[in-house]
Design an enzyme around this catalytic site. Structure first.
Site, PDB file in Angstrom:
ATOM      1  CB  VAL A 173      68.217 -60.506 -51.908  1.00 34.42           C
ATOM      2  CG1 VAL A 173      67.575 -61.748 -52.512  1.00 34.42           C
ATOM      3  CG2 VAL A 173      69.527 -60.197 -52.613  1.00 34.42           C
TER       4      VAL A 173
ATOM      5  CD  GLU B 146      64.652 -61.367 -55.495  1.00 34.70           C
ATOM      6  OE1 GLU B 146      65.557 -60.736 -54.944  1.00 34.70           O
ATOM      7  OE2 GLU B 146      63.703 -61.915 -54.877  1.00 34.70           O
TER       8      GLU B 146
ATOM      9  CG  ASP C  20      31.997 -46.773 -86.163  1.00 35.55           C
ATOM     10  OD1 ASP C  20      31.236 -45.797 -86.198  1.00 35.55           O
ATOM     11  OD2 ASP C  20      32.430 -47.340 -87.182  1.00 35.55           O
TER      12      ASP C  20
ATOM     13  CG  ASN D 156      62.379 -64.155 -52.410  1.00 34.15           C
ATOM     14  OD1 ASN D 156      61.725 -64.461 -51.419  1.00 34.15           O
ATOM     15  ND2 ASN D 156      63.106 -63.050 -52.464  1.00 34.15           N
TER      16      ASN D 156
END
Length: 895
Positions: A291, A296, A338, A725
């Protein structure tokens, strides 16, 4: 064309422009007067199929949704969730899956909205064709046209199939979307050589082109995917779109991350087993390690940052189809553009006028000297009278949408500055006309005036001079002797060599309406026409060049015209900088020297769709990130192959818009520059929050590994790591993604395509940041729990809680270390002055404290005790990590 190929085996018969209409009518068993019968048409529709172009199916919402799950970050999240469920850590697994759902939802919503916007951009109008069936001219859906049908077309029609002309009257066709030719093409019925290239097939009308003037009947020789338009669409199917550089970099990055995670898990598991720890504890540590290793919050933040960039680019008139493409544009180091409609306005204007006694450059309407020259007065009068175009609306009361030949429209616009052309036409009513033809190459009109008649003639200089006896110079007529005629021919050739289309003007006055309209004329002058450069293009190209981005013009137009436009916009336009399409070999047969010549050229003129595609391949072979802009069908294969295909939203064809990665909703080249700046900013910000997230996660890894290897009496739990986290990573990292671009961002060269998101300098910084945070965090636990605690052996929960909060606070303030511009100073850096960073810090601190205040959070996270001494030490330790990292940055030890 299936029926033609079936009946004829001779190779040349496959080239209808090289055969007479009578021969093709015989081969296709059709009749010029009655067309096909209904029964025969139905039979051919069954055998040949519908007259439609297949450019690929649109992406369904389900496909867009499933695509979110195959990204590297999503796979990493699913891996972490799988570990948690395997070890029956249900709460951890569910929490990780919630993050995955959030990430995929954001990505799906942004891409689905873009897909809906693109769908709304297309004009889904039903097109009909007028065909001869059973001897009658009827209107049918264009998709039901079959080979052998006789079609009638006139000004304003969109051509429904490839037609070999049987008869025509003053017929012109705008084929710019197919060939890149900016001017309408004069059509005729003459047989052409078999090797004639598409832009020069004047006896053909092509599916998707637009009839600008005249009318005619044509035999449908190709329909559907057998047309020139269909061949280009077939090329699109064979081209495999490239993955964006960001997607490639994330794939490499995620593979490394997974490999590192598995190695660390195996190492910690082995170390724990050798130390004789219980299996459950070893497994719990391994889960915590997995983990901690997987960021995460990274997929959420990356998606949100790209989504934010996508929205900003939408406000700057660029619609991106996929999130990852936003950053790719910032990495672009070459733009193939172009000419027609991209660098230019795709509408003609009078650029200069050459009178017998005066040469007037561009902007002629602003030259007051012209009003005193009788020759210019006649030239304007001829421009209005010998002209079938109109600037009026239906009621003729006010200026409206121009109709007619582009050159004639530009003449009316020129005259409108000093002349009321409606009034002039009323004063000089037209009573006779010799229409323009490819044989005469002139147009003449006879007008009644108050005393006599006025003849107005315009056309090609070499054709018109044969009808001129005199020239009007300084108000008097002079004989047009052969020497003077040669001088005028040289003037016309010089103007044509500079990329201008030329028309000469002559007149005469006569008392007799039966006068010969093409003899005894007086030359008034010559006008040069150009497709004007879009006003913002020059500065936009200059900014690209200062940013290290090459701009290459790739056009189907003539080399002289391309050279002049290149000169006007600031591109190198010397002879060696321009390559003609006739000199371009197929890609597979190129030598090293020929490839080098292509790479050094700036202008490619008269190129085919295949050659545009080969050019993109060559640039990508050189590890360049290629942006390709275009609006026509002829641009579609190259748009598909390029790293970033950018189509025009207003003038772009539906085919170009479908295959492109991005669409310019305002058709402005300058919007590309704004998007490049936004893309560079996004890449810079992605690097910021990747470094921030990895250094935070690495600090967690080192803490877990240290505690495990040293057999310390405290450890972080998986859910605690996940909470840190999600809380301390997502909001600060998202705030970093909103950091404004530094002023010098468009002054540096683009990063090479192989430049990783995290290079060597940043890896060193990440390990240094993580080591400092680990040191201060573990030191804080030791000081609070063992030096300041009254307990001889503090409970393990106290040490765990201290570890949890110190690390959380350290990661929150760590966001302030993400400024890499040391010249601005800490307090004036782009990160410190970013208000969103401070909003994120306040929110993160509040959410961190909520884990203590909210009982359900406290229970889930195993929070048991924290008195004021613990809080004080945690805050001081976090600030110490900030100070130490800033000191290392100022010493230039790390980035």
């Amino acid at each position: 064309m299936k029926s033609l190929v079936r009946m004829v085996t001779n190779d040349d018969i496959k080239k209808p422009w090289a055969y007479s209409a009578a021969e093709l009518l015989d081969q296709l068993q059709s009749n010029a007067d009655s067309g096909l019968s209904s029964a025969e048409a139905a039979s051919r529709l069954t055998s040949c199929g519908y007259n439609t172009i297949h450019t690929g199916q649109s992406v369904s919402p389900l496909t867009i949704f499933l695509r979110q799950f195959v990204s590297p970050f999503a796979l990493l999240l699913m891996l972490a969730a799988s570990f948690s469920f395997f070890f029956e850590e249900w709460l951890d697994g569910i929490a990780i899956l919630l993050v995955l759902v959030l990430n995929t939802t954001v990505g799906f919503v942004m891409e689905f909205q873009a897909a809906r916007a693109i769908h709304a951009l297309k004009k889904m109008t039903a097109i009909h064709a007028r065909v001869l069936r059973n001897g009658s001219l009827i209107s049918i859906p264009a998709e039901q046209v079959v080979p052998g049908d006789i079609l009638f077309v006139e000004g304003g029609d969109l051509v429904s199939a490839d037609l070999r002309l049987i008869s025509c009257f003053q017929l012109q066709s705008d084929e710019s979307s197919l060939t890149g030719e900016s001017l309408p093409v004069e059509k005729n019925t003459a047989v052409l050589p078999s090797h004639t290239i598409v832009p020069d097939r004047t006896n053909m009308l092509f599916k998707g082109s637009f009839v600008t003037r005249g009318n005619g009947y044509g035999l449908a020789v190709y329909t559907g995917m057998s047309t020139e338009l269909g061949k280009i669409a077939g090329m699109i199917h064979q081209v495999q779109p490239e993955a964006s550089p960001l997607e490639k970099k994330l794939q490499v990055f995620s593979k490394k991350l997974v490999l590192i995670t598995l190695i660390l898990m195996a190492f910690i598991f082995l170390a724990g087993w050798l130390q004789g720890k219980p299996l459950f504890n070893i497994l719990q540590t391994s889960i915590a390690l997995s983990v901690a290793a997987i960021p995460e919050g990274l997929p959420v933040v990356a998606t949100m940052a790209l989504a934010l960039g996508m929205m900003r680019m939408a406000r700057q008139h660029i619609l991106a189809k996929r999130l990852s493409l936003v950053e790719t544009l910032g990495s672009t180091n070459i733009i193939c553009t172009d000419k027609t409609g991209t660098l230019t306005e795709n509408q003609m204007e009078v650029a200069c006028v050459q009178l017998p006694g005066m040469e007037v450059p561009a902007g002629i309407q602003h030259h007051s000297l012209l009003s005193a020259d009788p020759a210019f007065a006649h030239l304007q009068q001829i421009a209005v009278l010998c002209n079938t175009a109109s600037l009026d609306t239906g009621d003729g009361s006010s200026p409206g949408t121009p109709t007619g030949d582009p050159l004639e429209i530009s003449l009316l616009k020129m005259a409108s500055f000093t002349t009321d052309f409606r009034k002039l036409r009323n004063q000089y009513p037209k009573i006779d006309e010799i229409p323009f033809s490819s044989d005469l190459r002139v147009m003449a009109t006879l007008h009644k005036k108050e005393n006599g008649y006025y003849v107005a003639v315009k056309g090609a200089m070499e054709a018109l001079l044969n009808s001129c006896d005199t020239v009007l110079k300084n108000g008097t007529t002079e004989a047009l002797i052969p020497g003077r005629k040669n001088n005028w021919l040289k003037i016309a050739e010089k103007m044509a060599a500079s990329g201008l289309r030329t028309l000469a003007f002559a007149f005469k006055e006569s008392p007799d309406p039966s006068t010969d309209l093409l003899s005894g004329l007086t030359l008034a002058g010559i006008a040069g026409f150009s497709d004007p450069v879009r006003p913002e293009v020059i500065s936009a190209i200059g900014e690209c060049q200062s940013a290290g981005i090459r701009v290459v013009m790739v056009t189907g137009d003539h080399p002289a015209t391309a050279r002049e436009i290149a000169r006007q916009v600031g591109l190198p336009s010397h002879e060696h900088d321009i390559i003609h399409g006739d000199a371009m070999k197929p890609y597979a047969g190129l030598t090293i020297d020929e490839k080098q010549k292509w790479l050094s050229a700036t202008v490619f003129a008269r190129v085919t769709p295949e050659q545009k595609l080969d050019l993109v391949r060559l640039y990508q072979e050189q590890k360049m990130i290629v942006g390709m802009t275009g609006d026509g069908v002829n641009d579609a294969p190259a748009l598909t192959k390029a790293d970033i295909g950018i189509a025009m939203g207003r003038r772009g064809t539906q085919v170009a818009q479908e295959v492109a990665d991005m669409i310019l909703t305002d058709d402005a080249f300058s919007s590309i520059v704004s998007a490049i700046k936004q893309g560079r900013t996004i890449f810079s910000n992605i690097r910021r929050f990747v470094v921030y997230l990895l250094s935070g996660n690495l600090s967690e890894l080192v803490i877990i590994a240290t505690a495990s290897l040293l057999n310390l009496p405290f450890q972080l739990f998986p859910l605690q790591i996940l909470y840190i986290n999600l809380i301390t990573d997502v909001l600060p990292a998202l705030a970093l993604g909103m950091t404004k671009a530094p002023p010098f961002i468009m002054q540096r060269k683009p990063y090479a395509s192989q430049t990783p998101i995290v290079d060597r300098k940043r890896w060193i910084a990440i390990f240094t940041y993580a080591s400092i945070m680990t040191l201060t965090t573990i030191s804080a636990v030791y000081i609070a729990c063992y030096l300041l605690s009254s307990d001889i052996t503090p409970p393990a929960g106290h040490a765990n809680n201290m570890l949890f909060y110190t690390l959380a606070f350290s990661q929150v303030v760590h966001v302030l270390n993400m400024s890499f511009d040391l010249h601005s100073g800490f307090f004036k850096s782009s990160v410190f002055t970013n208000k969103y960073v401070w909003y994120a810090i306040i929110c993160c601190i509040s959410l961190t404290l909520a884990s203590w205040w909210v009982p359900i959070f406290r229970k889930a996270l195993n929070i048991s005790f924290m008195d004021w001494k613990y809080w004080t030490v945690a805050v001081i330790a976090a600030l110490c990590s900030l100070v130490l990292i800033q000191w290392a940055k100022r010493m230039r030890w790390i980035l």
